[in-house]
Design a protein around this motif. Structure first.
Motif, PDB file in Angstrom:
ATOM      1  N   LEU A  57       5.512  -3.294   5.657  1.00 15.75           N
ATOM      2  CA  LEU A  57       5.345  -4.704   5.993  1.00 15.75           C
ATOM      3  C   LEU A  57       4.189  -5.306   5.204  1.00 15.75           C
ATOM      4  CD1 LEU A  57       5.955  -7.203   7.720  1.00 15.75           C
ATOM      5  CD2 LEU A  57       4.470  -6.249   9.489  1.00 15.75           C
ATOM      6  N   TYR A  58       3.080  -4.552   5.098  1.00 19.89           N
ATOM      7  CA  TYR A  58       1.931  -5.061   4.349  1.00 19.89           C
ATOM      8  C   TYR A  58       2.235  -5.126   2.855  1.00 19.89           C
ATOM      9  CZ  TYR A  58      -0.628  -4.395   8.695  1.00 19.89           C
ATOM     10  OH  TYR A  58      -1.042  -4.493   9.991  1.00 19.89           O
ATOM     11  N   ARG A  59       2.997  -4.164   2.369  1.00 17.83           N
ATOM     12  CA  ARG A  59       3.368  -4.186   0.949  1.00 17.83           C
ATOM     13  C   ARG A  59       4.234  -5.403   0.648  1.00 17.83           C
ATOM     14  NH1 ARG A  59       6.155   1.100  -1.406  1.00 17.83           N
ATOM     15  NH2 ARG A  59       4.125   1.912  -0.799  1.00 17.83           N
ATOM     16  N   PHE A  60       5.154  -5.705   1.562  1.00 19.76           N
ATOM     17  CA  PHE A  60       6.008  -6.880   1.389  1.00 19.76           C
ATOM     18  C   PHE A  60       5.164  -8.157   1.379  1.00 19.76           C
ATOM     19  CE2 PHE A  60       8.494 -10.355   3.293  1.00 19.76           C
ATOM     20  CZ  PHE A  60       9.555 -10.419   2.383  1.00 19.76           C
ATOM     21  N   SER A  61       4.081  -8.148   2.167  1.00 15.83           N
ATOM     22  CA  SER A  61       3.187  -9.313   2.235  1.00 15.83           C
ATOM     23  C   SER A  61       2.136  -9.288   1.147  1.00 15.83           C
ATOM     24  CB  SER A  61       2.506  -9.357   3.612  1.00 15.83           C
ATOM     25  OG  SER A  61       3.452  -9.365   4.655  1.00 15.83           O
ATOM     26  N   GLU A  62       2.220  -8.280   0.257  1.00 20.61           N
ATOM     27  CA  GLU A  62       1.270  -8.111  -0.844  1.00 20.61           C
ATOM     28  C   GLU A  62      -0.164  -7.929  -0.343  1.00 20.61           C
ATOM     29  OE1 GLU A  62       1.779 -11.364  -3.530  1.00 20.61           O
ATOM     30  OE2 GLU A  62       3.717 -10.646  -4.251  1.00 20.61           O
ATOM     31  N   VAL A  63      -0.287  -7.139   0.729  1.00 17.58           N
ATOM     32  CA  VAL A  63      -1.591  -6.795   1.289  1.00 17.58           C
ATOM     33  C   VAL A  63      -1.748  -5.280   1.210  1.00 17.58           C
ATOM     34  CG1 VAL A  63      -3.009  -6.757   3.369  1.00 17.58           C
ATOM     35  CG2 VAL A  63      -1.615  -8.760   2.848  1.00 17.58           C
ATOM     36  N   SER A  64      -2.893  -4.810   0.716  1.00 18.00           N
ATOM     37  CA  SER A  64      -3.120  -3.373   0.589  1.00 18.00           C
ATOM     38  C   SER A  64      -4.025  -2.888   1.703  1.00 18.00           C
ATOM     39  CB  SER A  64      -3.770  -3.055  -0.769  1.00 18.00           C
ATOM     40  OG  SER A  64      -5.006  -3.710  -0.894  1.00 18.00           O
ATOM     41  N   LEU A  65      -3.709  -1.726   2.259  1.00 14.73           N
ATOM     42  CA  LEU A  65      -4.531  -1.120   3.297  1.00 14.73           C
ATOM     43  C   LEU A  65      -5.640  -0.293   2.646  1.00 14.73           C
ATOM     44  CD1 LEU A  65      -1.774   0.102   5.777  1.00 14.73           C
ATOM     45  CD2 LEU A  65      -3.292  -1.849   6.038  1.00 14.73           C
ATOM     46  N   GLN A 268     -13.272   7.674   9.907  1.00 15.57           N
ATOM     47  CA  GLN A 268     -12.540   8.893   9.565  1.00 15.57           C
ATOM     48  C   GLN A 268     -11.142   8.881  10.179  1.00 15.57           C
ATOM     49  OE1 GLN A 268     -13.809  10.860   7.373  1.00 15.57           O
ATOM     50  NE2 GLN A 268     -15.899  10.060   7.398  1.00 15.57           N
ATOM     51  N   ILE A 269     -11.034   8.415  11.426  1.00 17.65           N
ATOM     52  CA  ILE A 269      -9.744   8.387  12.112  1.00 17.65           C
ATOM     53  C   ILE A 269      -8.812   7.334  11.511  1.00 17.65           C
ATOM     54  CG2 ILE A 269      -8.608   7.774  14.292  1.00 17.65           C
ATOM     55  CD1 ILE A 269     -10.922   9.100  15.761  1.00 17.65           C
ATOM     56  N   LEU A 270      -9.364   6.162  11.183  1.00  9.69           N
ATOM     57  CA  LEU A 270      -8.527   5.029  10.773  1.00  9.69           C
ATOM     58  C   LEU A 270      -8.302   4.926   9.276  1.00  9.69           C
ATOM     59  CD1 LEU A 270     -10.057   2.331  13.144  1.00  9.69           C
ATOM     60  CD2 LEU A 270      -7.914   3.578  13.467  1.00  9.69           C
ATOM     61  N   LEU A 271      -9.264   5.389   8.463  1.00  7.23           N
ATOM     62  CA  LEU A 271      -9.187   5.170   7.019  1.00  7.23           C
ATOM     63  C   LEU A 271      -9.044   6.437   6.195  1.00  7.23           C
ATOM     64  CD1 LEU A 271     -11.960   2.466   6.516  1.00  7.23           C
ATOM     65  CD2 LEU A 271      -9.513   2.132   6.799  1.00  7.23           C
ATOM     66  N   VAL A 272      -9.603   7.536   6.659  1.00  4.79           N
ATOM     67  CA  VAL A 272      -9.659   8.751   5.842  1.00  4.79           C
ATOM     68  C   VAL A 272      -8.581   9.749   6.244  1.00  4.79           C
ATOM     69  CG1 VAL A 272     -11.115  10.665   5.082  1.00  4.79           C
ATOM     70  CG2 VAL A 272     -12.131   8.417   5.492  1.00  4.79           C
ATOM     71  N   PHE A 273      -8.542  10.120   7.512  1.00  2.75           N
ATOM     72  CA  PHE A 273      -7.580  11.127   7.987  1.00  2.75           C
ATOM     73  C   PHE A 273      -6.119  10.752   7.716  1.00  2.75           C
ATOM     74  CE2 PHE A 273      -5.091  13.004  11.549  1.00  2.75           C
ATOM     75  CZ  PHE A 273      -5.165  14.322  11.120  1.00  2.75           C
ATOM     76  N   PRO A 274      -5.717   9.461   7.839  1.00  2.17           N
ATOM     77  CA  PRO A 274      -4.311   9.105   7.585  1.00  2.17           C
ATOM     78  C   PRO A 274      -3.809   9.391   6.179  1.00  2.17           C
ATOM     79  CG  PRO A 274      -5.365   7.385   8.866  1.00  2.17           C
ATOM     80  CD  PRO A 274      -6.455   8.318   8.427  1.00  2.17           C
ATOM     81  N   THR A 275      -4.703   9.671   5.220  1.00  2.00           N
ATOM     82  CA  THR A 275      -4.223  10.032   3.891  1.00  2.00           C
ATOM     83  C   THR A 275      -3.554  11.400   3.893  1.00  2.00           C
ATOM     84  OG1 THR A 275      -6.340  11.025   3.260  1.00  2.00           O
ATOM     85  CG2 THR A 275      -6.045   8.684   2.799  1.00  2.00           C
ATOM     86  N   LEU A 276      -3.827  12.197   4.956  1.00  2.00           N
ATOM     87  CA  LEU A 276      -3.184  13.500   5.156  1.00  2.00           C
ATOM     88  C   LEU A 276      -3.425  14.466   3.995  1.00  2.00           C
ATOM     89  CD1 LEU A 276       0.226  12.383   6.733  1.00  2.00           C
ATOM     90  CD2 LEU A 276      -1.823  13.187   7.895  1.00  2.00           C
TER      91      LEU A 276
END
Length: 303
Positions: A57-65, A268-276
């Motif tokens: 959804l963010y990619r479609f809106s041209e927004v990067s996380l 760490q929970i929201l930005l780092v760990f999700p990269t897996l």
């Protein structure tokens, strides 16, 4: 501009409300894990993954996380995570847990926040502050997204089928969606980043924190306080020198630990760990180990 500010404030308020309702504290979740109730721990550590599911959804809106992996040595990541975990137990609350308890009326937690800033400043003055951050995924790949779906599916099966805590499932998914949405309006909203920027005021002459950032932080606290008042669980705890001193020390150690691994447990929970990735999992695993071992030692030596 007005719409963006309004959305950021509303999202911050909702995040505060949901965090307080969910009991978003890694120390509390770890205590339940040791007691044989792992639901909150799993829900809390995976909420960032739920938010990442909105990536198309963010990619479609041209927004990067904003996702990154700390570009520093493994020993520093491990040491910082362990120190942060031990200090969180001493403080009886992680970064967000400190805010939720402060919103419940524990004013001694204010000294944790002061100590956090002092710890970051101390670490900087020791010229130990790592400056490098490696952006791992400016865009989420299809391969990573498939892996993410698989991991999230396992988490959902665990939460729903094994423990049946539907409110935690909903809260985790909602919190993940809200936090990822807030990143699109205010990328630097997390408490650990806010405290880091406050610390920068002591050594960076041109550093300034915008009124927008302050307003978002205040609205986060307002959401937590509103839920506390709504549930009638506000309990004022007056200033006590001995408790304030412990929280101050814990905050200093938490600030140093967060500086070593470039972010507190919220980042760490929201930005780092999700990269897996392996490197991005080290801080989160180290924090958890530090908390669990400290809780085990605390229980063993106080009984």
């Amino acid at each position: 501009m007005v719409f963006s500010l309004l959305m950021a404030l509303v999202l911050a308020f909702l995040i505060g409300w949901v965090s307080q309702r969910m009991g978003m504290c890694l120390v509390k979740a770890s205590e339940q894990l040791l007691a044989g109730r792992p639901t909150l721990f799993v829900a809390l550590t995976s909420c960032g993954l739920f938010g990442l599911l909105l990536a198309p959804l963010y990619r479609f809106s041209e927004v990067s996380l904003p996702l990154y992996s700390p570009g520093i040595s493994y020993p520093l990541l491990v040491s910082g995570g362990l120190l942060f975990g031990v200090a969180s137990v001493l403080n009886n609350g992680c970064s967000v847990g400190t805010l939720t308890r402060f919103a419940c009326g524990n004013f001694n937690k204010l000294f944790t926040m002061i100590g956090w800033v002092l710890g970051i400043v101390l670490w900087y003055n020791m010229r130990m502050m790592p400056e490098q951050k490696t952006i791992l995924m400016p865009e989420i790949s299809s391969r990573h997204y498939l892996l993410l779906i698989g991991v999230v599916a396992l988490v959902l099966i665990f939460l729903v089928c094994i423990h049946g805590s539907k409110h935690l499932v909903f809260s985790s998914m909602l919190l993940g969606a809200l936090t990822s949405a807030l990143y699109t309006f205010e990328p630097l909203w997390t408490p650990s980043v806010f405290f880091y920027n406050v610390s920068q005021l002591f050594w960076q002459a041109d550093m300034a924190i915008s009124a927008r950032r302050i307003a978002v932080f205040v609205m986060l606290l307002a959401g937590m306080l509103s839920f506390t008042v709504y549930r009638k669980v506000f309990r004022f705890e007056a200033f006590t020198p001995s408790k304030a001193g412990v929280h101050l020390l814990a905050g200093i150690l938490m600030g140093i630990g967060a500086s070593m691994m470039l972010g507190g447990n919220d980042s760490q929970i929201l930005l780092v760990f999700p990269t897996l990735s392996v490197a991005s999992s080290i801080p989160m695993v180290s924090i958890a180990i530090g908390i669990l071992v400290s809780l085990w030692c605390k229980k063993r030596f106080t009984n």
